[in-house]
Design an enzyme around this catalytic site. Structure first.
Site, mmCIF file in Angstrom:
data_model
loop_
_atom_site.group_PDB
_atom_site.id
_atom_site.type_symbol
_atom_site.label_atom_id
_atom_site.label_comp_id
_atom_site.label_asym_id
_atom_site.label_seq_id
_atom_site.Cartn_x
_atom_site.Cartn_y
_atom_site.Cartn_z
ATOM 1 N N TYR A 53 56.458 39.176 24.340
ATOM 2 C CA TYR A 53 56.005 39.191 25.732
ATOM 3 C C TYR A 53 57.149 38.951 26.721
ATOM 4 O O TYR A 53 58.112 38.263 26.407
ATOM 5 C CB TYR A 53 54.937 38.126 25.980
ATOM 6 C CG TYR A 53 53.594 38.400 25.357
ATOM 7 C CD1 TYR A 53 53.298 39.628 24.787
ATOM 8 C CD2 TYR A 53 52.611 37.415 25.332
ATOM 9 C CE1 TYR A 53 52.056 39.866 24.214
ATOM 10 C CE2 TYR A 53 51.362 37.649 24.761
ATOM 11 C CZ TYR A 53 51.099 38.870 24.196
ATOM 12 O OH TYR A 53 49.873 39.102 23.635
ATOM 13 N N SER A 216 41.895 40.455 26.804
ATOM 14 C CA SER A 216 41.388 41.412 27.787
ATOM 15 C C SER A 216 39.914 41.174 28.091
ATOM 16 O O SER A 216 39.093 42.098 28.019
ATOM 17 C CB SER A 216 41.609 42.861 27.322
ATOM 18 O OG SER A 216 41.412 43.786 28.382
ATOM 19 N N PRO A 217 39.535 39.948 28.442
ATOM 20 C CA PRO A 217 38.121 39.649 28.683
ATOM 21 C C PRO A 217 37.524 40.382 29.877
ATOM 22 O O PRO A 217 36.307 40.490 29.988
ATOM 23 C CB PRO A 217 38.118 38.137 28.915
ATOM 24 C CG PRO A 217 39.491 37.845 29.424
ATOM 25 C CD PRO A 217 40.396 38.776 28.672
ATOM 26 N N LEU A 218 38.391 40.898 30.761
ATOM 27 C CA LEU A 218 37.903 41.655 31.917
ATOM 28 C C LEU A 218 38.146 43.159 31.757
ATOM 29 O O LEU A 218 38.051 43.913 32.732
ATOM 30 C CB LEU A 218 38.571 41.160 33.202
ATOM 31 C CG LEU A 218 38.382 39.677 33.538
ATOM 32 C CD1 LEU A 218 39.037 39.347 34.871
ATOM 33 C CD2 LEU A 218 36.909 39.308 33.563
ATOM 34 N N GLY A 221 40.737 44.625 33.968
ATOM 35 C CA GLY A 221 40.371 44.635 35.380
ATOM 36 C C GLY A 221 39.123 45.422 35.689
ATOM 37 O O GLY A 221 38.563 45.309 36.778
ATOM 38 N N LEU A 222 38.654 46.198 34.729
ATOM 39 C CA LEU A 222 37.472 47.036 34.949
ATOM 40 C C LEU A 222 36.251 46.194 35.303
ATOM 41 O O LEU A 222 35.433 46.597 36.143
ATOM 42 C CB LEU A 222 37.185 47.867 33.694
ATOM 43 C CG LEU A 222 36.098 48.935 33.828
ATOM 44 C CD1 LEU A 222 36.571 50.085 34.704
ATOM 45 C CD2 LEU A 222 35.688 49.454 32.444
ATOM 46 N N LEU A 223 36.131 45.015 34.674
ATOM 47 C CA LEU A 223 34.962 44.163 34.872
ATOM 48 C C LEU A 223 35.177 43.122 35.973
ATOM 49 O O LEU A 223 34.346 42.232 36.158
ATOM 50 C CB LEU A 223 34.618 43.453 33.558
ATOM 51 C CG LEU A 223 34.301 44.377 32.388
ATOM 52 C CD1 LEU A 223 34.285 43.607 31.079
ATOM 53 C CD2 LEU A 223 32.959 45.076 32.615
ATOM 54 N N GLY A 224 36.275 43.245 36.685
ATOM 55 C CA GLY A 224 36.593 42.270 37.732
ATOM 56 C C GLY A 224 36.304 42.750 39.136
ATOM 57 O O GLY A 224 36.954 42.323 40.087
#
Length: 326
Positions: A53, A216-218, A221-224
């Site tokens: 990273y 990637s819980p969102l 960014g799609l679910l944010g």
């Protein structure tokens, strides 16, 4: 802050895990320090990084990979922090152009661990995770390398990332044959829009007592609140995904509005509702983003909302084989 055990281990971690992939690539050191300070103050004791990273994650670059670990190391070097956090990093990805600068040979695991310890400015890694499955290297070799690191006190727990359900099963059987604890956690892609792991990975985690750490819980960014942001002229990079999922996003964001909650908080609360989930990885780019994420810890979704979320973002139909067979 809420805490839970990491899988079947006796280690307690916060219900949010601070992801640091943006450190050095998107977020500069000063802002990264602010985010880590804020996380610690909020009670987040679970920090996740990886040797690769901090840059474009390419060994062909003269600099970039390893930067996230270095930033964390300089933050830890200020003192009074190391024993307050559970520090997790990973091994597997290319860290050089040589043939043995990658994957999970005992040769690479040893060198990668030493390099991570140096960059992190610590003498031990609390959770050392295999970043991906390496089916070319025998599990006997992998576990022997991990056992040695544990015996030396350089690693406390072993974890996996991006493993299939049968990879978890074979890894745990091989560890048991060696009288070794094996994996305590699996880090997988998991969110409302990506639910494939419900078929076999989640059942495997439950059976073998692994904590699940969703990345990637969102959904990137799609679910944010992507639809609203696109309307406001932001996040144009998500335009293709938005059009692909527009009907679902319209229904989803309408539900969130009805609940009076932000879409990102609903997505995180949905994950936290699953008893297998230990801690979603949140990767804030600013201190303010981190602070806003904490709302999800207080959010309890009613059964009707959970049912509606399943309608909008249907999973694979349950666990295998019942999801697709009689």
């Amino acid at each position: 802050m809420q805490y839970t055990f990491l899988g079947r281990s006796g280690l307690q971690v916060s219900r949010f895990c601070l992801g640091t992939m943006n450190f050095g690539m998107v977020t500069e050191q000063a802002a990264s320090f602010e985010i880590m300070d804020e996380a610690l103050q909020a009670g987040i004791n679970f920090f996740d990084t990886a040797d690769v990273y901090g840059g474009p994650q390419s060994p062909d670059m003269e600099q970039g990979y390893g930067v996230s670990e270095e930033i964390i190391g300089r933050w830890l070097a200020q003192g009074g922090r190391r024993e307050r956090i559970v520090l997790a990093t990973k091994v597997y990805q290319p860290m050089g152009t040589g043939p043995n600068d990658r994957h999970l040979s005992a040769y690479h695991i040893r060198k990668a661990c030493e390099d991570s310890l140096r960059r992190l400015q610590t003498d031990h890694i609390d959770l050392y995770q295999m970043h991906h499955i390496d089916r070319r290297t025998p599990l006997e070799e992998i576990w022997q390398a991990f056992e040695l690191l544990v015996q030396q006190g350089k690693v406390i727990y072993a974890g996996s990332s991006n493993f299939a359900g049968w990879d978890i099963a074979t890894a745990q059987c091989a560890a048991a044959a060696r009288h070794f604890m094996g994996l305590v956690s699996e880090q997988s892609l998991y969110n409302l829009s990506s639910r494939t792991i419900e078929l076999e990975v989640i059942p495997a985690c439950r059976h073998y007592g692994l904590g699940l750490i969703p990345w990637s819980p969102l959904g990137g960014g799609l679910l944010g609140g992507a639809l609203r942001k696109a309307t406001e002229g932001r996040r144009a990079d998500k335009s293709q995904q938005i059009e692909q999922h527009r009907p679902q996003l319209e229904a989803y964001e309408a539900l969130c509005q009805k609940l009076g909650e932000q879409p990102a908080d609903v997505a995180l609360a949905w994950l936290l509702h699953n008893p297998i989930v230990t801690a979603p990885i949140i990767g804030p780019r600013t201190k303010e983003q981190l602070t806003r994420s904490l709302r999800a810890l207080e959010l309890s979704l009613p059964n009707e909302a959970l049912r509606r979320l399943d309608e909008i973002w249907p999973g694979p139909g349950g666990e295998a084989p019942k999801a697709y067979a009689w």
